[in-house]
Design an enzyme around this catalytic site. Structure first.
Site, PDB file in Angstrom:
ATOM      1  N   HIS A 115      -6.065  -6.516  -1.456  1.00 43.45           N
ATOM      2  CA  HIS A 115      -4.994  -5.576  -1.109  1.00 43.45           C
ATOM      3  C   HIS A 115      -3.776  -6.311  -0.543  1.00 43.45           C
ATOM      4  O   HIS A 115      -3.866  -6.977   0.488  1.00 43.45           O
ATOM      5  CB  HIS A 115      -5.544  -4.566  -0.100  1.00 43.45           C
ATOM      6  CG  HIS A 115      -4.778  -3.283  -0.038  1.00 43.45           C
ATOM      7  ND1 HIS A 115      -4.369  -2.585  -1.148  1.00 43.45           N
ATOM      8  CD2 HIS A 115      -4.330  -2.559   1.031  1.00 43.45           C
ATOM      9  CE1 HIS A 115      -3.725  -1.489  -0.787  1.00 43.45           C
ATOM     10  NE2 HIS A 115      -3.684  -1.460   0.534  1.00 43.45           N
ATOM     11  N   SER A 139       0.852  -1.182   0.000  1.00 45.69           N
ATOM     12  CA  SER A 139       0.000   0.000   0.000  1.00 45.69           C
ATOM     13  C   SER A 139       0.898   1.246   0.000  1.00 45.69           C
ATOM     14  O   SER A 139       1.807   1.345  -0.823  1.00 45.69           O
ATOM     15  CB  SER A 139      -0.947  -0.045   1.212  1.00 45.69           C
ATOM     16  OG  SER A 139      -2.001   0.864   1.060  1.00 45.69           O
ATOM     17  N   ASP A 146      -8.349  -5.515  -5.888  1.00 48.25           N
ATOM     18  CA  ASP A 146      -7.949  -4.388  -5.035  1.00 48.25           C
ATOM     19  C   ASP A 146      -8.284  -3.060  -5.707  1.00 48.25           C
ATOM     20  O   ASP A 146      -7.795  -2.781  -6.805  1.00 48.25           O
ATOM     21  CB  ASP A 146      -6.450  -4.476  -4.767  1.00 48.25           C
ATOM     22  CG  ASP A 146      -5.946  -3.360  -3.871  1.00 48.25           C
ATOM     23  OD1 ASP A 146      -6.772  -2.703  -3.212  1.00 48.25           O
ATOM     24  OD2 ASP A 146      -4.716  -3.149  -3.828  1.00 48.25           O
TER      25      ASP A 146
END
Length: 471
Positions: A426, A150, A401
């Site tokens: 994710h 991320s 995601d």
């Protein structure tokens, strides 16, 4: 300082990450000379499998939150450490967790927050790696691989781009380095969220799309507000002025479900069942229902997210995810350099139409922090889409995601590689191996490990070539 080793508990299969205090102080400002203060940066070390001089270091570039949380949710590093003989280092990002440059005053005002930038954080990591190599016996020539997911994945990619002398390569998982102004459409994020729900039947996403007007209709009366409060088991009764916040809370819930749509039970943002979007959609199978029964289905899906364990007494519309994330710090970063335009149209997505209004966003940021966003800065400082001159970066993205829309999903070259994981949410690839993992993520992890080994080998060959041949 003494490096303490982590251990794996047999019951939870989770690692306990313990604190190391080898390097106590970092500059508050790496790029100026007026602010000469220093602060303590927290980082975690595991050297359980690091037994030989020059063995590699896997370095996690910390995200916007408490580093112990990311440490325990990045199983890939733990799973490959023995095979690589690697030391693991998890570095906490300044202004998050316990790494506060000004202690309790770190969030006091814009003056104190001024040093919360990705550039300063990357410099922290570079200095920390340099000091570790100087301080830890046998680490002087160790190759360092940056790993993150991320925002942490963005940092790992940027770490390789900005400090190729410090890290030999980077694994950037679910890293939306292109989710910035004029790089991708502002609509792409919420379109992918919607597609995740639509995969389980059009009625699922249609039910959510119709729920917004249903909330408006029901909340138009005092009795309706009371009914909503009871139906959703809210801790505080809804007032008329709370309706917009309530709808934003619902929207964030659907986003989070899409992000953590993992194929097994997990506890990343919340404790959840396997394939939680699919479970949520079992309550949303008839979009033609009248307002009240439609919202009852919405309520059941929401409670699955917030109360899967059955231990939650009531729900707070101010809370959508784990408290380990630093919401206020990320809000400030979004209001300065991490400007990520988002918009919805209610047609290609299941949300209420909302355009991207930079001027309104700027005013909001100035009112909250006394700072204004610089929309083009991320593209300027990190190169935008012009990254082809870089090397030794693997970008991984799961097709489920929402952040993959701002990620690198096509390879630039043989050493600037994109890996797309079918049925992956994710940074699924950074999680521990699990019996329910789809074959796509197993293949992705194997490919990522192959590249990491290649970078380490390249470093080893380069060191041999540079060594003097004789006396």
């Amino acid at each position: 300082g003494q490096t303490q080793r982590s251990f794996k508990t047999l019951t939870s299969l989770m690692f306990t990450c313990l604190l190391s205090s080898l390097i106590p102080l970092l500059q508050i400002d790496h790029f100026g000379f007026f602010e000469d203060g220093t602060f303590k940066q927290r980082y975690l070390v595991n050297d359980q499998h690091w037994h030989e001089e020059g063995n590699p270091i896997l370095f996690y570039t910390g995200n916007e939150g408490d580093i112990t949380w990311f440490c325990n949710n990045t199983g890939f590093m733990w799973d490959v450490a023995e095979e690589l003989g690697a030391m693991l280092v998890f570095a906490e990002h300044r202004y998050y967790g316990e790494s506060m440059p000004f202690g309790q005053d770190s969030y006091k005002d814009a003056k104190h927050l001024n040093y919360l930038t990705s550039e300063q954080a990357l410099a922290d990591f570079a200095v920390l790696i340099r000091e570790l190599k100087k301080t830890v016996p046998g680490a002087q020539d160790s190759p360092v691989v940056a790993i993150g997911g991320s925002y942490g994945g963005m940092l790992s990619a940027w770490m390789r781009m900005k400090y190729p002398n410090v890290v030999v390569g980077a694994l950037a998982a679910s890293a939306p380095i292109w989710q910035f102004t004029d790089m991708v459409p502002c609509s792409v994020f919420y379109k992918i969220v919607t597609e995740g729900f639509s995969r389980n039947g059009a009625d699922c996403s249609d039910s959510i799309r119709k729920s917004w007007s249903a909330v408006d209709n029901v909340s138009s009366t005092e009795g309706g507000l009371k009914w909503l409060s009871n139906e959703f088991s809210l801790c505080s009764p809804l007032e008329k002025e709370d309706v917009l916040v309530f709808k934003a809370w619902l929207q964030e819930t659907w986003v989070n479900l899409a992000m953590v749509n993992y194929p097994y039970e997990a506890n990343f943002l919340q404790p959840l069942p396997r394939w939680p979007v699919q479970v949520a959609c079992t309550y949303l199978q008839d979009s033609s229902l009248p307002d009240a029964p439609l919202l009852q289905g919405i309520s059941k899906a929401v409670k699955m997210y917030y109360n899967y364990t059955g231990n939650t007494q009531c729900l707070r519309i101010s809370e959508t995810a784990t408290g380990n994330l630093g919401y206020l710090g990320w809000y400030y970063q979004a209001c300065t350099e991490m400007v990520m335009p988002m918009c919805t149209d209610g047609v290609q997505d299941m949300f209420e139409p909302q355009s991207w209004d930079f001027e309104a966003f700027s005013e909001e940021c100035y009112g909250r922090f006394g700072a204004r966003p610089r929309a083009q800065w991320a593209g300027t400082v990190y190169g935008g889409k012009d990254i082809g001159s870089h090397s030794n970066i693997v970008f991984s993205n799961g097709n489920l995601d929402p952040w993959s829309g701002g990620g690198v999903t096509q390879s630039f070259s043989s050493n600037l590689v994109a890996v797309v994981i079918q049925d992956g949410a994710h940074h699924l690839d950074l999680r521990f191996n699990n019996n329910y993992d789809p074959s796509s993520v197993l293949k992705a992890r194997a490919l990522e490990l192959k590249y990491i080994k290649m970078w380490i080998e390249q470093h080893s060959l380069s060191n041999k070539a540079a060594a003097p041949c004789c006396l």
